[in-house]
Design a protein around this motif. Sequence first.
Motif, PDB file in Angstrom:
ATOM      1  N   PRO A 285      63.874  35.707  11.046  1.00 53.34           N
ATOM      2  CA  PRO A 285      64.094  34.260  10.909  1.00 53.34           C
ATOM      3  C   PRO A 285      63.803  33.039  11.725  1.00 53.34           C
ATOM      4  O   PRO A 285      63.647  33.402  12.924  1.00 53.34           O
ATOM      5  CB  PRO A 285      65.809  34.535  10.938  1.00 53.34           C
ATOM      6  CG  PRO A 285      66.031  35.667  11.734  1.00 53.34           C
ATOM      7  CD  PRO A 285      64.752  36.446  11.865  1.00 53.34           C
ATOM      8  N   PRO A 286      63.683  31.840  11.187  1.00 56.05           N
ATOM      9  CA  PRO A 286      63.565  30.913  12.397  1.00 56.05           C
ATOM     10  C   PRO A 286      64.742  30.894  13.357  1.00 56.05           C
ATOM     11  O   PRO A 286      65.843  31.169  13.016  1.00 56.05           O
ATOM     12  CB  PRO A 286      63.320  29.765  11.369  1.00 56.05           C
ATOM     13  CG  PRO A 286      64.116  29.932  10.280  1.00 56.05           C
ATOM     14  CD  PRO A 286      64.232  31.674  10.112  1.00 56.05           C
ATOM     15  N   PRO A 287      64.157  30.466  14.523  1.00 52.94           N
ATOM     16  CA  PRO A 287      65.152  30.448  15.803  1.00 52.94           C
ATOM     17  C   PRO A 287      66.316  29.665  15.426  1.00 52.94           C
ATOM     18  O   PRO A 287      65.922  28.349  14.883  1.00 52.94           O
ATOM     19  CB  PRO A 287      64.281  30.281  17.050  1.00 52.94           C
ATOM     20  CG  PRO A 287      62.933  29.348  16.301  1.00 52.94           C
ATOM     21  CD  PRO A 287      63.072  30.167  15.157  1.00 52.94           C
ATOM     22  N   SER A 288      67.586  29.621  15.850  1.00 51.77           N
ATOM     23  CA  SER A 288      68.569  28.597  15.700  1.00 51.77           C
ATOM     24  C   SER A 288      68.824  27.571  16.696  1.00 51.77           C
ATOM     25  O   SER A 288      69.006  26.578  16.503  1.00 51.77           O
ATOM     26  CB  SER A 288      69.813  29.381  15.583  1.00 51.77           C
ATOM     27  OG  SER A 288      70.082  30.175  16.611  1.00 51.77           O
ATOM     28  N   ILE A 289      67.900  27.815  18.005  1.00 55.82           N
ATOM     29  CA  ILE A 289      68.129  26.917  18.909  1.00 55.82           C
ATOM     30  C   ILE A 289      66.716  26.616  19.311  1.00 55.82           C
ATOM     31  O   ILE A 289      65.738  27.234  19.498  1.00 55.82           O
ATOM     32  CB  ILE A 289      68.473  27.501  20.103  1.00 55.82           C
ATOM     33  CG1 ILE A 289      69.897  28.065  20.283  1.00 55.82           C
ATOM     34  CG2 ILE A 289      68.515  26.709  21.325  1.00 55.82           C
ATOM     35  CD1 ILE A 289      70.487  28.877  21.298  1.00 55.82           C
ATOM     36  N   THR A 290      66.131  25.305  19.121  1.00 57.25           N
ATOM     37  CA  THR A 290      64.788  24.859  19.005  1.00 57.25           C
ATOM     38  C   THR A 290      65.052  23.345  19.955  1.00 57.25           C
ATOM     39  O   THR A 290      65.911  22.907  20.407  1.00 57.25           O
ATOM     40  CB  THR A 290      64.446  24.324  17.781  1.00 57.25           C
ATOM     41  OG1 THR A 290      65.084  23.250  17.289  1.00 57.25           O
ATOM     42  CG2 THR A 290      64.446  25.474  16.480  1.00 57.25           C
ATOM     43  N   GLY A 291      63.691  22.967  20.188  1.00 56.32           N
ATOM     44  CA  GLY A 291      63.396  21.733  20.993  1.00 56.32           C
ATOM     45  C   GLY A 291      64.180  20.586  20.250  1.00 56.32           C
ATOM     46  O   GLY A 291      64.273  19.431  20.767  1.00 56.32           O
ATOM     47  N   GLY A 292      64.582  20.691  18.942  1.00 58.41           N
ATOM     48  CA  GLY A 292      65.141  19.612  18.274  1.00 58.41           C
ATOM     49  C   GLY A 292      66.468  19.814  18.097  1.00 58.41           C
ATOM     50  O   GLY A 292      67.222  18.747  17.553  1.00 58.41           O
TER      51      GLY A 292
END
Length: 597
Positions: A285-292
Amino acid sequence: MDPVTEWTGRLAHALRRAMRMSNPTFAEKLGVHARTVDMWRANSERRPNPEIQQALDTMLERADETSRKRFELIAGAESPTATPPVESLPDEPPQNATVSGPVPTHPTISPGAGSDFLDWLRISRTVSAPPDGSDLGEILKWHRKRQDLTQKEAAEFLNTHQSTLSRIENGTQQLTDVNELRHFARALGIPPSQLGVLMDRSGDAIPDPTHVSHLPGPVKDSQDHWRLVRRELNANRALLGHMAADLYSSDNILAGTAVLAGRGWVPPSPVMIDEITMTWSDIAPPPSITGGSPETARTLPLAADGQVYSRYSRALRDLAKPRLLDNRVSYRLIDVGQWARPSLEFTYTSYFETLDVGEPLGHEFAQAWMDAGRGMPRMADLPLRQSISDPFDLWARPMLPSINTLTIRRDPVGGHRFYMHLRDSSSVASGGGILHVSPAGAFQPAAIAPVHQRNDFSLWRNMQREYAEEFLGQAEHDGNSTDPIHYETDEPFASFERARLSGDFRVYVCAVVLEPLTLWVELITIAVISAPAFDELFGDMVLVNDEGAFASAEERPTSGIPFTADSMKRLETAQLSPIARACIYQAWSRRHELLSA
């Protein structure tokens, strides 16, 4: 109203009108290409395939009462005519096919249906390498039939001949041109990575001068302060890294070091690199913590328009760009297997996706350290770090591993030596200004064309490229090229491989760890090279390379540092990164095992 017994193009078009949707919006809701909806309008008695029939049922069931009544009126305006037989879907999508669109809320499975009822589901598998385009024909055929297109119709969309598409689908003709593959992916709505085509992200690193302010005021003040903190971060990475380790439980610290290690991340003894099984998955799954994530906002300056930069990498490229900065497609670590049968599992990420979390963590810590009078920050003053409740959760944030190799020239007669490298903070985006092991680099493919993805998915080959760049001064393989590396015949790679096969170039993995300041995931590896092989392979070793300069205990920098207890003692006070210290500690504490004949 009564359910629709069987959907046709006319009824699907009626539902679209009843729900007052445009063709593209209707297609997106169904998970099909807009051209498929156009086809239904042109051929009103065309019968969609079973998957789309179910999706249309679901859309009608979930429509509001007004839309349902409107559909009944529109659909009843004309009587349906006979429909031609539908072209069937393959029993199972190919390995890398992606299916989107609604799934029925209450599916009905007929007894004895076998596996055919799964023909509209995506069956994901863990495989040994990323998609390389070898199953291109299967993927094209599956997506074409899912879009309810005949071969002739799909060929028209693709601006090619039906005979050409037929040959590609049955595997008698290959398609290798990156631009053509991207065109096919775009036309049929296929994620390019499924065809083995990686994105060319090199444009992400081009500075935008319009974002930089030179006028006195809050924007310039914000940018100047950001640059100040960035300078302090680079000048004090070693100190800050060791301080950051103190925020975590001693149970999570690798013995004798300041790096963090998750449960099961450290093998009981060094593992030969060719004993590690590499696997690939497309289901992470896409990560929940990102640069945004909101918590990164405090580490971002204002742009010239007064808005906060959206990503740390964009501020870095505009305000303090190092010489080597490129947003390359990279390999994301998502699982570390048991060391009894060592394995590492990966999927795709990009360099900036990882940098946009790691460098803000370091920036946030440096700012808090400065605010505390260069004292120990409190976790309460580090909201981004606090948001990472489990730093060892490989799925929570993008985790691009760096491969850090302590290189030992094994010489039982003249004395063993190892090599350290002073990384130039003006050249590299992270880890600058400190002594580090060499070679070191992120795990990334060397080229974006499909045929190279399986070719480059190798820790050893990644290390070979780093040796060529750092020890021999060769140009960096920037990852955006379409030209392959022929490791079996191209030099120096062929010579590296011969030395490895003969036992003269042994590479061990000692641990998977996190660098405490940026929480960047790192592989600690040690290469033991016999003195004759080292001198043959690296007789032309450079003193300075694109990332910095080698350090030495003697006047001749390429002579390295004696691998002795005295050198270990001297390095205790040196400006070493926590990762470099961990590599040295692992090598020294396991030296008898590593250096045995």
